[in-house]
Design a protein around this motif. Structure first.
Motif, mmCIF file in Angstrom:
data_model
loop_
_atom_site.group_PDB
_atom_site.id
_atom_site.type_symbol
_atom_site.label_atom_id
_atom_site.label_comp_id
_atom_site.label_asym_id
_atom_site.label_seq_id
_atom_site.Cartn_x
_atom_site.Cartn_y
_atom_site.Cartn_z
ATOM 1 N N VAL A 24 0.840 -1.193 0.000
ATOM 2 C CA VAL A 24 0.000 0.000 0.000
ATOM 3 C C VAL A 24 0.879 1.249 0.000
ATOM 4 C CG1 VAL A 24 -1.987 -1.094 1.121
ATOM 5 C CG2 VAL A 24 -0.224 -0.026 2.518
ATOM 6 N N SER A 25 0.329 2.314 -0.538
ATOM 7 C CA SER A 25 1.039 3.592 -0.579
ATOM 8 C C SER A 25 0.965 4.269 0.788
ATOM 9 C CB SER A 25 0.412 4.497 -1.638
ATOM 10 O OG SER A 25 -0.880 4.904 -1.211
ATOM 11 N N ASP A 26 1.641 5.386 0.913
ATOM 12 C CA ASP A 26 1.575 6.164 2.150
ATOM 13 C C ASP A 26 0.150 6.620 2.448
ATOM 14 O OD1 ASP A 26 4.304 5.878 2.504
ATOM 15 O OD2 ASP A 26 4.776 7.789 1.528
ATOM 16 N N ASP A 27 -0.671 6.708 1.404
ATOM 17 C CA ASP A 27 -2.079 7.105 1.562
ATOM 18 C C ASP A 27 -3.004 5.903 1.745
ATOM 19 O OD1 ASP A 27 -1.297 9.756 1.168
ATOM 20 O OD2 ASP A 27 -1.551 9.587 -1.002
ATOM 21 N N ASP A 28 -2.427 4.732 1.956
ATOM 22 C CA ASP A 28 -3.172 3.481 2.131
ATOM 23 C C ASP A 28 -3.920 3.034 0.885
ATOM 24 O OD1 ASP A 28 -2.321 2.924 4.723
ATOM 25 O OD2 ASP A 28 -3.945 4.082 5.627
ATOM 26 N N ASP A 29 -3.442 3.432 -0.295
ATOM 27 C CA ASP A 29 -4.002 2.929 -1.550
ATOM 28 C C ASP A 29 -3.296 1.634 -1.925
ATOM 29 O OD1 ASP A 29 -5.732 5.126 -1.888
ATOM 30 O OD2 ASP A 29 -4.137 6.304 -2.847
ATOM 31 N N ILE A 31 -1.339 -0.690 -4.074
ATOM 32 C CA ILE A 31 -0.469 -0.478 -5.234
ATOM 33 C C ILE A 31 0.116 -1.775 -5.784
ATOM 34 C CG2 ILE A 31 0.049 1.913 -4.652
ATOM 35 C CD1 ILE A 31 2.747 0.955 -3.528
ATOM 36 N N THR A 68 0.963 -5.212 -9.942
ATOM 37 C CA THR A 68 1.234 -3.864 -9.444
ATOM 38 C C THR A 68 0.309 -2.897 -10.175
ATOM 39 O OG1 THR A 68 2.998 -3.510 -11.059
ATOM 40 C CG2 THR A 68 3.648 -4.355 -8.914
ATOM 41 N N HIS A 69 -0.065 -1.860 -9.476
ATOM 42 C CA HIS A 69 -0.893 -0.815 -10.078
ATOM 43 C C HIS A 69 -0.114 -0.209 -11.238
ATOM 44 C CE1 HIS A 69 -2.910 3.043 -10.536
ATOM 45 N NE2 HIS A 69 -3.957 2.507 -9.889
ATOM 46 N N HIS A 72 2.530 2.357 -10.788
ATOM 47 C CA HIS A 72 3.734 1.989 -10.039
ATOM 48 C C HIS A 72 4.585 0.948 -10.769
ATOM 49 C CE1 HIS A 72 2.608 4.290 -6.463
ATOM 50 N NE2 HIS A 72 1.372 3.978 -6.812
ATOM 51 N N GLN A 75 8.993 0.457 -11.402
ATOM 52 C CA GLN A 75 9.696 1.088 -10.283
ATOM 53 C C GLN A 75 10.285 0.069 -9.308
ATOM 54 O OE1 GLN A 75 6.948 3.872 -8.491
ATOM 55 N NE2 GLN A 75 6.359 4.713 -10.476
ATOM 56 N N LEU A 77 8.577 -2.419 -7.823
ATOM 57 C CA LEU A 77 7.608 -2.974 -6.884
ATOM 58 C C LEU A 77 7.308 -4.438 -7.190
ATOM 59 C CD1 LEU A 77 5.682 -2.672 -4.497
ATOM 60 C CD2 LEU A 77 3.970 -1.761 -6.092
#
Length: 155
Positions: A24-29, A31, A68-69, A72, A75, A77
């Motif tokens: 998850v991203s820093d925003d809790d999405d 990814i 992966t989204h 992203h 990169q 991931l």
């Protein structure tokens, strides 16, 4: 993958068929994610894994999904998720025994790119005559891959 994640993953988890790990991203999405399950293959369709005269199913760990989204991708991931999946699979194989990690490469417009990703890591085609998109990595190779990933980068 998006549709599969939204529509059937919770049913598989509830029926104890699959476990999923998410990034998850820093925003809790969400990814990225991967899913693992127990698996086995018959020796006749896995001659590369089968011991001589082996008759019983060969235990394996199945990488059911790795995604992966789109924002992203490229990169690192996907590689990080795969490294975590391989590490987890190796650990499980030490507890219950599994000969390899197996996956099926999704056949879509990104098939060649996806296949190259897995081949570059060390996955090989398991049964080219009957299942050309099924790939495997023996647990010894998984162990070597994990060891390599754990090495510090030289400057």
């Amino acid at each position: 993958m998006d549709r599969w994640f939204k529509e059937s993953i919770s049913d598989q988890i509830k029926r104890n068929r699959l476990r999923v790990w998410c990034a998850v991203s820093d925003d809790d999405d969400l990814i990225g994610f991967y899913g693992l399950s127990a698996h086995s293959v018959v020796p006749q369709s896995a001659s590369a894994l089968a011991a001589r005269r082996e008759r019983h199913p060969i235990p394996a760990i199945y990488l059911a999904a790795l995604a992966t989204h789109i924002a992203h991708q490229g990169q690192g991931l996907g590689g990080a998720l795969l490294a975590d999946a391989l590490t987890r699979s190796y650990s499980v194989s030490n507890d219950i025994g599994a000969a390899s990690v197996i996956l099926d490469v999704l056949e879509d417009e990104a098939h060649a790119k996806r296949r190259f990703f897995y081949e570059r890591i060390g996955f090989m085609t398991l049964d080219p005559d009957h299942h050309p998109n099924r790939m495997y990595m023996p647990m010894k190779a998984v162990e070597a891959q994990i060891t390599m990933l754990a090495q510090p980068l030289s400057s």
